[in-house]
Write an enzyme that holds these catalytic residues in place. Structure first.
Site, PDB file in Angstrom:
ATOM      1  N   SER A 416       1.120  -1.338   0.050  1.00 10.51           N
ATOM      2  CA  SER A 416      -0.284  -0.257  -0.141  1.00 10.51           C
ATOM      3  C   SER A 416       1.288   1.122   0.004  1.00 10.51           C
ATOM      4  CB  SER A 416      -0.436  -0.398   1.068  1.00 10.51           C
ATOM      5  OG  SER A 416      -1.377  -0.982   0.853  1.00 10.51           O
ATOM      6  N   HIS A 437      -2.380  -2.534  -6.475  1.00 15.50           N
ATOM      7  CA  HIS A 437      -2.889  -2.129  -4.744  1.00 15.50           C
ATOM      8  C   HIS A 437      -3.921  -2.160  -5.345  1.00 15.50           C
ATOM      9  CE1 HIS A 437      -2.914   0.929  -1.845  1.00 15.50           C
ATOM     10  NE2 HIS A 437      -3.420  -0.352  -0.976  1.00 15.50           N
ATOM     11  N   GLU A 449      -4.804   0.623  -7.804  1.00 12.26           N
ATOM     12  CA  GLU A 449      -3.718   0.906  -8.691  1.00 12.26           C
ATOM     13  C   GLU A 449      -3.032   0.211  -9.545  1.00 12.26           C
ATOM     14  OE1 GLU A 449      -4.235   5.166  -5.522  1.00 12.26           O
ATOM     15  OE2 GLU A 449      -2.586   3.271  -5.113  1.00 12.26           O
ATOM     16  N   ASN A 487      -3.929   6.878  -0.377  1.00 13.13           N
ATOM     17  CA  ASN A 487      -3.625   6.432   0.139  1.00 13.13           C
ATOM     18  C   ASN A 487      -1.808   8.006   0.451  1.00 13.13           C
ATOM     19  OD1 ASN A 487      -4.967   4.548   1.308  1.00 13.13           O
ATOM     20  ND2 ASN A 487      -3.114   3.662   1.355  1.00 13.13           N
TER      21      ASN A 487
END
Ligand code: 3H9
Length: 693
Positions: A416, A437, A449, A487
């Site tokens: 992540s 991801h 992702e 994130n």
């Protein structure tokens, strides 16, 4: 007679005029097409040799709707409603022949015809609501006249596509014809209409179902009540309901006028602009400037997954659902057994709700193999690592994978945050390594992702991007940086959420503001749901942060009945007086004089730093375009589509306003608010990030 223009053509065979529409790729109703259809209908009306008309489309589909790219531009050509009225007013029966999808203005066109036939694979629907509008050319008035109010409400407010067989059963279609023989079937149907002397059946004149619903306003009240949660925040669904109400309560022409009145402000409003933007953004995201569509891709017919935890299991399900065999490798038998049991339990739960056939549970589980041996990953086309977020561990795993995986296999990390280039360097084949991801729960969340490592082969990147839709995901290509796109921006919001609570807001204020903005939940409710003790242990807890303090009190979130909120036995949250006291003490201990924040100030403080980070991401080339960032937030974090994503939202408030706040906070609070050069440039030039707001 044979007439044509670039998008329509007409041929008459033995009394039947065949009006063919040809406006690739999806026969959208551009001005030229509306003009063409209206003109051709005029010609068939005037031609004594024509006894009936078949309206059919070339290419992959019937008309898929109005041309969305024309919205918001000055009107040109024959208005769609007028074109449809011309079809309905034709003195010769018009039969619409449907294949592919008849959507929006396309279905409205078909509803203007006197009869409708379709091949079994066809689908029909009014998806306008997904674009933030209502059907604007008679759909809300004609559909309920055929299928009745309840069905029409469901179809129009959901925008879902209805398969041909179902449409036939509800009277929306008159006949199904053999697949691949649409033209012949439609012509035969038209001849039948003529020989049987069937009337010119105009949907506008069908009143039976409207009369049945008149005087029953509770239908609408009940529908609104039952769907309130689903429609929360969206303007268009209420517009759809009101328009169908008008169909019931007003004569046809007045109903059409009412539909128009509701349609126009929605079409010109920000929600629809945002939703149309998202429609195109979702398609744009597949386009990678340096990877043309012709870039070769590798077959992915078998997948290996390292780690049978929550992530690994969820990831595995995506492939099993798509019929791709998965080998899942764990270090310990008990963890492997638990992981596989969880996958089975998930499938069984879906089956128990009737959303999966029991036979499918068996076939999907049959595609899954568990193993304790990395050596079992020697033949898979793609291996995804989904272990603990620890760089050293990941490097060891990839070095091992490098030894066992077959030549040409794609090696992906589900990290992540971590540096995928560093992970790739642990192998002798960095060209085969990328990040994939997934977002938790990985079998549910749509975002993937795809992290483009510096040395990854174009073929490897293209394969991952093309694989995404096959496993039901929206793949967004992002660059290597801490936290990638989603994130990395989330971290900004989290930091400010915590600070807001220290400076004067309560956790439930922050959550309420984000919820009212349209997100599914705020950060504190989210933490309670996930468990506050993720990554926390009593031994290492320093009792400094609110989260640490809560964990130490055994307020570890929903699972313990308390966290930032108190929970009742039904898991309903309420603000906690204990937490309120704790927050006040916490601020005092930090020497912070608390002040009050209104909702607008809370929102700015949470969202503007995200926008600034998004601008940095663009500046650094970690996302290809602003709309890709927006798709990350919509598909991965529940950002409301009617607000278009953070970068679209930035354009609605203006870069200038965002910049002014960032500068203010940079001076007052600290350098973490330093504005990005791109934000500054946008503010100076007045240019937008998306060009769509
Ligand atoms: C409406 O009708 C309003 C009326 O009630 C009233 C008006 C007054 N316009 O999705 P794909 C493009 S609102 C312009 O990849 P698929 C799309 O961008 C409309 N362009 O193909 C893409 O371009 P590119 C109601 C459109 O096979 C290319 O076509 N109708 C439109 O996966 C291929 O599309 C809808 O909302 C359009 N309407 O799926 C239906 N539609 O290749 C919207 C598509 O450059 N369309 N494009 O990226 C769809 O749901 C899907 O496109 C469809 C095909 C199912 C048709």
């Amino acid at each position: 007679m044979a007439a044509s223009d670039t998008v329509t053509s007409l041929a008459v065979e033995d009394g039947i005029a065949i009006l063919t529409v040809n406006n690739p790729p999806v026969n959208a109703l551009s001005a030229a097409l509306r003009d063409g259809i209206a003109a051709r209908i005029g010609e068939t009306s005037a031609d004594p040799a024509v006894r009936a008309v078949v309206l059919i489309c070339a290419g992959r589909t019937f008309i898929a709707g109005a041309d969305i790219s024309e919205f918001g531009k000055p009107p040109r050509g024959v208005p769609l409603a007028e074109m449809i009225a011309a079809i309905e007013g034709s003195p010769k029966p018009v039969v619409a022949a449907v294949h592919g999808t008849a959507l929006g203005g396309g279905l409205e066109t078909a509803l203007g015809a006197h009869y409708r036939v379709a091949v079994p694979s066809a689908k029909v629907g009014l998806p306008e609501v997904k674009l933030g509008i209502i059907p604007g050319s008679g759909g809300t008035q004609r559909l309920p006249r055929i299928v009745g109010v309840e069905r029409a409400l469901a179809m129009i407010t959901s925008g879902e596509q209805v398969p041909a067989a179902e449409a036939l059963a509800m009277g929306l279609l008159d006949e199904l014809v053999a697949e691949g023989e649409l033209l012949a079937g439609a012509v035969a149907f038209a001849r039948k209409v003529l020989t049987e002397g069937r009337p010119l059946r105009k949907v506008r004149d069908m009143n039976e179902k409207m009369e049945a619903a008149r005087g029953r306003p509770e239908i609408f009240a009940e529908f609104r009540r039952a769907n309130a949660r689903k429609f929360r925040g969206f303007d268009a669904p209420e517009g759809c309901i009101s328009a169908v109400e008008a169909a019931v309560n007003l004569p046809f022409d007045e109903g059409i006028a009412r539909e128009r009145e509701i349609f126009m402000p929605l079409m010109q409003g920000t929600q629809s602009k945002a939703q149309r933007y998202v429609f195109f953004a979702e398609r744009e995201v597949r386009k990678i400037p340096d990877l043309p569509d012709s870039t070769p891709v590798k077959p992915v017919e078998s997948v290996g997954i390292i780690g049978a935890g929550t992530m690994g299991g969820g990831i595995a399900m995506n492939f099993l659902n798509a019929g791709i065999p998965v080998t899942i490798v764990e270090a310990r038998q008990d963890n492997l057994d638990r992981g596989i049991a969880t996958i089975r339990k998930n499938y069984e739960a879906t089956a128990a709700k009737g959303r999966l056939k029991p036979a499918d549970v068996v076939s999907r589980m049959g595609l899954l193999t568990g193993s304790l041996d990395m050596g079992s990953l020697s033949s898979q086309d793609l291996v995804i690592e989904a272990i603990f977020e620890d760089m050293e561990l990941k490097k060891e795993t990839f070095a091992e994978l490098d030894r066992v995986a077959k030549t040409g296999a794609i090696l992906a990390s589900n990290t992540s945050y971590l540096d995928v280039d560093e992970i790739a360097a642990a192998t002798g084949r960095p060209e085969s390594v990328i990040g994939m991801h997934f977002f938790s729960p990985a079998n549910v969340m749509r975002l993937l992702e795809v992290v483009r490592a510096a040395k990854a082969d174009p073929e490897v990147v293209a394969t991952a991007m093309k694989l995404a839709p096959k496993i039901g995901k929206l793949g967004v290509l992002v660059g290597v940086c801490h936290g990638f796109v989603g994130n990395r921006m989330l971290a900004e919001r989290q930091r400010e959420a915590t600070r807001l609570v220290e400076e004067g807001a309560m956790p439930w204020d922050v959550d309420r503001v984000l919820f009212e903005f349209g997100l599914p939940m705020g950060p504190f409710a989210m933490s309670d749901l996930a468990g506050l003790d993720i990554g926390w242990s009593r031994e290492t807890s320093r009792g400094e942060t609110l989260r640490e303090k809560l964990c130490e009190m055994d307020r570890r979130g929903q699972k313990t009945g308390a966290g930032f909120y108190d929970y009742d036995s039904g898991r309903k949250a309420s603000p906690s007086p204990v937490v309120e006291r704790m927050v006040l003490d916490h601020s005092a201990a930090k020497g912070i004089t608390r002040r009050s924040f209104d909702d607008g100030a809370i929102l700015e403080r949470l969202v503007y730093p995200m926008i600034n980070e998004g601008a940095k991401i663009l500046e650094e080339g970690k996302a290809i375009r602003a709309s890709d960032i927006d798709m990350v937030w919509i598909a991965g974090y529940g950002w409301p589509v009617y607000r278009g994503g953070p970068m679209f939202y930035a354009d609605t408030v203006g870069a200038k306003a965002v910049l002014a706040k960032m500068e203010e906070w940079e001076t007052a609070i600290g350098p973490e608010f330093a504005p990005s050069a791109l934000l500054r440039r946008k503010a100076e030039t007045g240019e937008q990030f998306t060009g769509a707001a």
